[in-house]
Design a protein around this motif. Sequence first.
Motif, short mmCIF file in Angstrom:
data_model
loop_
_atom_site.label_atom_id
_atom_site.label_comp_id
_atom_site.label_asym_id
_atom_site.label_seq_id
_atom_site.Cartn_x
_atom_site.Cartn_y
_atom_site.Cartn_z
N LYS A 81 1.00 -1.28 -0.07
CA LYS A 81 0.15 0.09 0.09
C LYS A 81 0.98 1.41 0.06
O LYS A 81 2.06 1.34 0.34
CB LYS A 81 -0.85 0.06 1.36
N VAL A 82 0.34 2.41 -0.62
CA VAL A 82 1.23 3.58 -0.53
C VAL A 82 0.31 4.75 -0.05
O VAL A 82 -0.85 4.60 0.12
CB VAL A 82 1.50 3.85 -1.92
N ASN A 83 0.76 5.79 0.65
CA ASN A 83 -0.14 6.66 1.48
C ASN A 83 -0.60 7.61 0.64
O ASN A 83 -1.72 8.40 0.88
CB ASN A 83 0.91 7.54 2.35
N ILE A 84 -0.08 7.97 -0.76
CA ILE A 84 -0.71 8.83 -1.73
C ILE A 84 -0.82 8.07 -2.91
O ILE A 84 0.24 7.52 -3.36
CB ILE A 84 0.09 10.08 -1.93
N ASP A 85 -1.74 7.75 -3.43
CA ASP A 85 -2.27 6.90 -4.51
C ASP A 85 -1.90 7.38 -5.97
O ASP A 85 -2.73 7.81 -6.72
CB ASP A 85 -3.63 6.20 -4.43
N SER A 86 -0.54 7.72 -6.04
CA SER A 86 -0.11 8.22 -7.40
C SER A 86 1.14 8.01 -7.65
O SER A 86 2.00 8.03 -6.60
CB SER A 86 -0.41 9.67 -7.65
N TRP B 75 -5.04 2.30 -3.85
CA TRP B 75 -3.92 1.47 -3.47
C TRP B 75 -3.59 2.25 -2.24
O TRP B 75 -2.28 1.82 -1.54
CB TRP B 75 -2.94 1.50 -4.55
N THR B 76 -4.09 3.07 -1.52
CA THR B 76 -3.79 3.47 -0.32
C THR B 76 -4.39 2.47 0.78
O THR B 76 -3.73 2.45 1.81
CB THR B 76 -4.57 4.93 0.06
N ALA B 77 -5.34 1.38 0.23
CA ALA B 77 -5.71 0.51 1.00
C ALA B 77 -4.71 -0.71 0.85
O ALA B 77 -4.27 -1.01 -0.25
CB ALA B 77 -7.21 0.17 0.78
N GLU B 78 -4.62 -1.65 1.91
CA GLU B 78 -3.82 -3.01 1.70
C GLU B 78 -4.13 -3.51 0.49
O GLU B 78 -5.51 -3.89 0.26
CB GLU B 78 -4.12 -3.90 2.91
N THR B 79 -3.76 -3.92 -0.57
CA THR B 79 -3.88 -4.51 -1.75
C THR B 79 -2.97 -5.65 -2.23
O THR B 79 -1.88 -5.70 -2.00
CB THR B 79 -3.93 -3.41 -2.91
N LYS B 80 -3.44 -6.91 -2.40
CA LYS B 80 -2.68 -7.89 -2.78
C LYS B 80 -2.73 -7.85 -4.41
O LYS B 80 -3.44 -7.84 -5.15
CB LYS B 80 -3.40 -9.34 -2.50
N PHE B 81 -1.51 -7.81 -4.67
CA PHE B 81 -1.10 -7.77 -6.19
C PHE B 81 -0.47 -9.16 -6.61
O PHE B 81 0.40 -9.55 -5.99
CB PHE B 81 0.05 -6.51 -6.69
N THR B 82 -0.91 -9.87 -7.77
CA THR B 82 -0.37 -10.91 -8.13
C THR B 82 -0.13 -10.69 -9.68
O THR B 82 -1.04 -10.29 -10.45
CB THR B 82 -1.37 -12.13 -7.91
#
Lengths: 195, 148
Positions: A79-84, A132-139
Amino acid sequence: MSINIVHKTLRKTLLSDPDLTNCLIRALPLIWIGTTPTYDGEWLKLTSTLGQYPAITTGHTFENKKSGGEGLISSAYVKVNIDSSTYMFFLEPYKGNYDNYQGLDTRDGAVHYARSRNGGAETTTELTGQDWTAETKFTIKHENDQTDVYFYIGDVEKAHHTTNISTQPYEICCAEPNAVVREVSLKYPPGIKLR
Amino acid sequence: MTVYRRIFKMKTLGSRETGDLRPEISDNLPHGLNYLVLEYDETAQTCVVEAWCSNHLLLKAEDRKNMVDLQALDKHPATVKTLPSHAKSPKTLGRFALSVRAHSPPNAEVDKEKKTVKFQGRQGPYKRMVKQKTTDGTDEELYVLDEG
């Protein structure tokens, strides 16, 4: 009874067989300048510096050479604090080889993309409904024969490319701010899982 | 040079619980097509997929597709029906582009007067150029070939 773990043998076994389930790979922080990582027992947090391009990576490449093997699958919770302006999760032959990138990122401001590159030729699909400021599972699932790459977000396929797909082996990378100041978080452990 | 798009309601395979919920077409998507899943329905039995392709000359011949290739999915066993539009469909769905930077030797030749690019023996027009940085901070010129 005591158990003697031969770490060198264990690591070699884990890294040589990408088909192992729950294979936990220790993510290695790479080129994080001017920041102190913090770990709260669940999330590894790092803050980037303006003008830098740091990423958390495996530090080595993976390739599915298993007989009858079909592809490479890798996942991470980020996750990231600012989604950009952040490359959230991606594969490159080595970190920085953007000509052969397969990944999920935000560019052009805060537009979310699935992106495939092969020798500099690029296919992008714009993603919808992302935060993507929320916990996101990427696969990312990559076929050995370069025919397909599948982009999963959460537990569902979100995008699928059949064009401009580069070849394994890949280093697995995540949470790279694009020269901007961001606080990125990686669930650690596990960081990046191969199966 | 055109990006073609078509929206389908499709059956799904897999599940959220097993981490592999996907459109049924995922397992045998025709080469040259790409797609975005706009949404999965509540039961996860179907989903809405927007597929796209391009016939741009810089694509390899086997990667160039047209609307007829998307229309061929209308009768695919995975397809429930085609949809004329969808609220979640993005304004720009897909894009083909080419990165040109200081390779040695150069990876492409650009003619800015004619607005064409030559890459791996193929030549075609570009729409615009964007200057940006790569994942290692080096400069690149990204030539947008087709988008829509």
